[in-house]
Design a protein around this motif. Structure first.
Motif, mmCIF file in Angstrom:
data_model
loop_
_atom_site.group_PDB
_atom_site.id
_atom_site.type_symbol
_atom_site.label_atom_id
_atom_site.label_comp_id
_atom_site.label_asym_id
_atom_site.label_seq_id
_atom_site.Cartn_x
_atom_site.Cartn_y
_atom_site.Cartn_z
ATOM 1 N N HIS A 16 57.755 74.797 6.879
ATOM 2 C CA HIS A 16 59.168 74.516 6.652
ATOM 3 C C HIS A 16 59.442 73.033 6.375
ATOM 4 C CE1 HIS A 16 60.166 78.580 7.746
ATOM 5 N NE2 HIS A 16 59.505 78.452 8.883
ATOM 6 N N THR A 17 58.376 72.260 6.174
ATOM 7 C CA THR A 17 58.561 70.829 5.920
ATOM 8 C C THR A 17 57.774 70.398 4.680
ATOM 9 O OG1 THR A 17 56.776 70.369 7.509
ATOM 10 C CG2 THR A 17 59.041 70.258 8.331
ATOM 11 N N GLN A 44 54.962 73.424 20.619
ATOM 12 C CA GLN A 44 55.086 72.047 20.164
ATOM 13 C C GLN A 44 56.529 71.571 20.280
ATOM 14 O OE1 GLN A 44 53.298 72.414 16.210
ATOM 15 N NE2 GLN A 44 51.647 71.046 16.863
ATOM 16 N N LYS A 49 63.391 67.727 10.753
ATOM 17 C CA LYS A 49 62.555 68.644 9.972
ATOM 18 C C LYS A 49 63.286 69.212 8.761
ATOM 19 C CE LYS A 49 61.419 71.660 13.077
ATOM 20 N NZ LYS A 49 62.322 71.268 14.181
ATOM 21 N N TYR A 77 53.319 65.382 10.088
ATOM 22 C CA TYR A 77 53.197 66.832 10.145
ATOM 23 C C TYR A 77 51.766 67.352 10.119
ATOM 24 C CZ TYR A 77 58.196 66.834 9.822
ATOM 25 O OH TYR A 77 59.527 66.624 10.095
ATOM 26 N N PRO A 125 59.833 70.472 19.092
ATOM 27 C CA PRO A 125 60.404 70.805 17.788
ATOM 28 C C PRO A 125 60.959 69.615 17.012
ATOM 29 C CG PRO A 125 61.953 71.354 19.522
ATOM 30 C CD PRO A 125 60.685 70.920 20.208
ATOM 31 N N ASN A 126 61.012 68.446 17.639
ATOM 32 C CA ASN A 126 61.622 67.280 16.980
ATOM 33 C C ASN A 126 60.575 66.235 16.622
ATOM 34 O OD1 ASN A 126 64.338 68.215 17.266
ATOM 35 N ND2 ASN A 126 64.258 67.626 19.418
ATOM 36 N N ASN A 175 52.422 73.683 13.115
ATOM 37 C CA ASN A 175 53.368 74.800 13.221
ATOM 38 C C ASN A 175 54.549 74.634 12.275
ATOM 39 O OD1 ASN A 175 51.734 75.721 15.212
ATOM 40 N ND2 ASN A 175 53.284 75.778 16.831
ATOM 41 N N TYR A 176 54.886 73.389 11.955
ATOM 42 C CA TYR A 176 56.094 73.124 11.170
ATOM 43 C C TYR A 176 55.805 72.829 9.701
ATOM 44 C CZ TYR A 176 57.831 72.826 15.911
ATOM 45 O OH TYR A 176 58.137 73.110 17.218
#
Length: 371
Positions: free
Chosen positions: A296-297, A84, A237, A287, A86-87, A292-293
């Motif tokens: 951490h978010t 994905q 993120k 999100y 990352p931003n 995947n994020y």
């Protein structure tokens, strides 16, 4: 007959607008003028960037310009499987329309130029929320001086200058805007004893409803602060760091209220509103499509929200109990929570105590030149 006070206020507003306009122009000029020529490589007709992140932003903006869609899954990551993007998308989508406009004007490297222009625009715009914070806390002159200093701030220019076309500038703008709204919320706050007696169940719900009714303006500003943090989350993120600052501020406010025997319910409602909005909206808008994020978010944001609720449960209803009795109990609860994190949920503890991994310097991290 024109009121003299209204005329004076009008002149003051005009002077303030003029000063802020000058600061905006100067801030934009300082961030763009000196790098525009030196940052362009005539041999390749491309803008040169500092660091690797702006080059990836160039790739994502180019994808939007060419396809009209976000680059969600990028095969260039973890090649050949891909990964994905990352931003989050907001920085890309605020830049893409400018790139299209420059392309139609025949500008060389329209995407690179748009990135550099927009980093200067967002870097200059921080003048406005900084002015709002200074004005609301200490008055108009203090706000103007604060706006002046941020316009000429070397550390801020370093992260919003032509050539460093990263999302730092837009992230810092929305963080500053969030705190500007939060200051407005706290300034308009009424901290009466809305719940007459926390030991009597019949007084709790009416007291909470009275607190909400008396602080509707504050809660609207608190929600706007949450929306500003959501905009930051759609850009960066690392936005849970802002949530952690909110949690610390909420905890300190409730501790001070408890020491002064004040009802901390209104303070808690303001911080909970901001935190709840900034937890829910990023998930709904960004999100849930980038699972995947989530760890951490959105997940750390939920920890912050839960921790704030626990602090409120321990410190607000115990308003009339001696602080010497309540604070040791809160400390004991904190120790128990720490032990549980370390022993029962070690992965969660590692995330929290390593700053979501930002401060965990692995061997791979040590090989990165810009780290």
């Amino acid at each position: 007959m024109v009121d003299a006070s209204s005329t004076s206020a009008s002149k003051s507003a005009v002077r303030t607008a003029v000063w802020l306009g000058l600061f905006l122009l100067l801030a934009f000029g300082l961030r763009t003028y000196f790098g525009a020529e030196t940052g362009f490589d005539a041999a390749t007709d491309r803008n040169l960037f500092t660091g690797n992140d702006p080059y990836y932003h160039w790739r994502t903006v180019t994808n939007v310009v060419e396809t009209g869609q976000s680059l969600v899954y990028d095969t260039a990551f973890n090649y050949p499987e891909g990964n994905q993007n990352p931003n989050p998308p907001l920085w890309t989508w605020t830049t893409a329309p400018v790139a299209v406009l420059l392309d139609n004007m025949g500008v060389a490297d329209p995407v690179g130029t748009a990135l550099n222009l927009m980093v200067g625009v967002w870097g200059a715009l921080i003048v406005l929320p900084v002015y709002m914070i200074g004005r609301d806390l200490w008055g108009r002159q203090a706000g103007l001086w604060a706006a002046f200093f941020i316009a000429f701030s070397a550390p801020h220019i370093q992260r919003s200058v032509w050539g460093y076309a990263d999302h730092d500038a837009i992230s810092m703008f929305f963080i500053a805007l969030a705190f500007a709204f939060l200051v407005k919320a706290l300034k308009a706050l009424r901290s009466d004893r809305f719940v007459a007696d926390w030991r009597k169940t019949a007084t709790i719900l009416p007291g909470k409803m009275a607190a909400v009714k008396a602080n509707r303006n504050s809660l609207v500003y608190a929600a706007l602060a949450g929306v500003a943090i959501t905009a930051c989350a759609a850009t960066w993120k690392g936005y849970p760091y802002v949530m952690a600052i909110l949690a610390v501020a909420a905890g300190l406010a409730m501790v001070v209220d408890h020491l002064r025997k004040r009802d901390g319910l209104a303070n808690l409602l303001v911080y909970l509103t901001t935190t709840a909005v900034a937890t829910l909206l990023p998930y709904l808008l960004v999100y849930q499509h980038a699972s995947n994020y989530l760890p951490h978010t959105v997940v750390p944001s939920l920890y912050v929200l839960f921790g704030m609720l626990v602090m409120g449960f321990l410190l607000v209803p115990t308003r009339d109990l001696p602080s010497l009795l309540v604070f040791p109990a809160v400390g004991l609860a904190a120790v128990v929570a720490l032990v549980v994190l370390l022993l029962v949920f070690p992965a969660v503890g590692a995330d929290l105590f390593s700053g979501l991994g930002y401060f965990a310097q692995s061997k791979l991290y040590s090989t990165i030149a810009e780290a």
